[in-house]
Design an enzyme around this catalytic site. Structure first.
Site, PDB file in Angstrom:
ATOM      1  CG  HIS A 180      12.682 -20.261  33.348  1.00  0.00           C
ATOM      2  ND1 HIS A 180      12.605 -19.811  32.051  1.00  0.00           N
ATOM      3  CD2 HIS A 180      12.603 -19.164  34.138  1.00  0.00           C
ATOM      4  CE1 HIS A 180      12.466 -18.487  32.061  1.00  0.00           C
ATOM      5  NE2 HIS A 180      12.469 -18.078  33.310  1.00  0.00           N
ATOM      6  NE  ARG A 233      14.114 -19.349  27.905  1.00  0.00           N
ATOM      7  CZ  ARG A 233      14.189 -19.099  26.602  1.00  0.00           C
ATOM      8  NH1 ARG A 233      15.048 -19.768  25.853  1.00  0.00           N
ATOM      9  NH2 ARG A 233      13.420 -18.180  26.043  1.00  0.00           N
ATOM     10  CE1 TYR A 244      16.107 -14.741  31.581  1.00  0.00           C
ATOM     11  CE2 TYR A 244      14.993 -13.779  29.706  1.00  0.00           C
ATOM     12  CZ  TYR A 244      15.162 -14.824  30.589  1.00  0.00           C
ATOM     13  OH  TYR A 244      14.373 -15.943  30.482  1.00  0.00           O
ATOM     14  CE  LYS A 302       6.875 -20.124  25.568  1.00  0.00           C
ATOM     15  NZ  LYS A 302       6.527 -19.066  26.540  1.00  0.00           N
ATOM     16  NE  ARG A 320      10.595 -20.283  25.150  1.00  0.00           N
ATOM     17  CZ  ARG A 320      10.839 -19.663  23.999  1.00  0.00           C
ATOM     18  NH1 ARG A 320      11.302 -20.353  22.959  1.00  0.00           N
ATOM     19  NH2 ARG A 320      10.618 -18.365  23.873  1.00  0.00           N
ATOM     20  CG  HIS A 336      12.336 -13.711  24.565  1.00  0.00           C
ATOM     21  ND1 HIS A 336      13.167 -13.135  25.498  1.00  0.00           N
ATOM     22  CD2 HIS A 336      11.921 -14.882  25.113  1.00  0.00           C
ATOM     23  CE1 HIS A 336      13.251 -13.922  26.558  1.00  0.00           C
ATOM     24  NE2 HIS A 336      12.506 -14.982  26.347  1.00  0.00           N
TER      25      HIS A 336
END
Length: 300
Positions: free
Chosen positions: A240, A243, A275, A173, A149, A266
């Site tokens: 992004h 990515r 994806y 995150k 990210r 994730h």
């Protein structure tokens, strides 16, 4: 203590659980708190609301966009799940929540050829060992080669650079840490950058600004400027998008979805499934070639 006050206390316990057990980021917790507060304004006692009360949210929130309504319903659904897990409710009233239909948009995608041109342009510009050009090459290599990210990339500490093992230690995150592989190309570019990098900053990509490291905004600008020089529409390029190209191209190459989930950081594999928008012809070919019954007809 009123029912509404008790409900507020339970909401705070729910948010504390999200932070402690799921590593929810501050922005995520703030969004959940706003969603629960919006429900309290309509329901009063959110924790004690029944199916009929929740069915009334559809009309109360009719002016909301489908995506906003879906987010609020998701927050409530998880809140009631928490209450059941904690033994604070025996029933699940979330069946009364509105069911908005939302289509999650697919991120933009660069083709293999476009990524190749992008990298070739960055590589050519870095040939003179100009620090800014070599830095941009490293940034591009790590975005596309490791799927980082933007925030993860610009805030990488110098200590995260691999020594013996070809991995980066990344804080994602919610403070969740993971290890991502660094390709041979990326490691070579990193070595060039480290030889040119000056200063004593603890960040891999230091900046003279207040943040101490390169900003996300500046990274975005650098990529779009490079895209223009590589004859790629700058409006189609962002951190992004690279990515996303990393993830999609890995899946096209046969990568496992669970492995990709780990690489991308994730929390839920459902997020990774966006994806999987590979073309239908490839999916049919995959089933025909890999399914156990693919050769059954030939054997008859």
């Amino acid at each position: 203590m009123t029912a509404a006050t008790a409900s507020d206390d339970l909401a705070e316990r729910f948010l504390s659980m999200l932070a402690a057990e799921r590593g929810a980021a501050a922005n995520t917790l703030a969004a959940y708190r706003r969603d629960l507060e919006a429900a309290r304004q309509v329901l009063g006692d959110v924790a004690g609301a029944d199916v009929q009360a929740l069915e009334g949210l559809g009309s109360a929130w009719s002016s909301l966009a489908a995506s906003s309504l879906a987010r609020r319903c998701s927050a409530l659904r998880q809140f009631y799940g928490f209450l059941i897990d904690e033994g604070l409710r025996a029933d699940d009233p979330s069946g009364g929540l509105p069911r908005p239909r939302t289509l999650r948009p697919l991120p933009r995608l660069l083709s293999h050829d476009e990524v190749g041109r992008f990298l070739a342009c960055a590589d050519e510009e870095a040939a003179g060992e100009r620090p800014e050009a070599v830095r941009l090459l490293v940034l591009l290599e790590l975005l596309y080669g490791s799927g980082l990210r933007a925030t993860e990339l610009v805030s990488l500490p110098l200590a995260s650079v691999p020594r013996d093992a070809p991995f980066l230690h990344v804080t994602g995150k919610g403070g969740q840490q993971r290890m991502v592989p660094v390709s041979t190309r990326s490691r070579a570019a990193l070595s060039r950058w480290l030889a040119l990098r000056k200063g004593t900053s603890r960040f891999l990509f230091p900046s003279s600004g207040a943040s101490g490291h390169l900003t996300r905004v500046r990274l975005f600008q650098l990529l779009r400027e490079l895209a223009a020089r590589a004859d790629i529409d700058p409006t189609r390029v962002s951190p992004h998008v690279l990515r996303h190209a990393f993830a999609t191209h890995l899946l096209e190459g046969g990568a496992d979805l669970r492995v990709l989930q780990m690489l991308l950081g994730h929390a839920d594999v459902a997020t990774t499934q966006i994806y999987t928008h590979v073309d239908g012809a490839r999916l049919v070919a995959l089933v025909n070639s890999r399914h156990p019954l693919a050769g059954a007809q030939k054997a008859l």
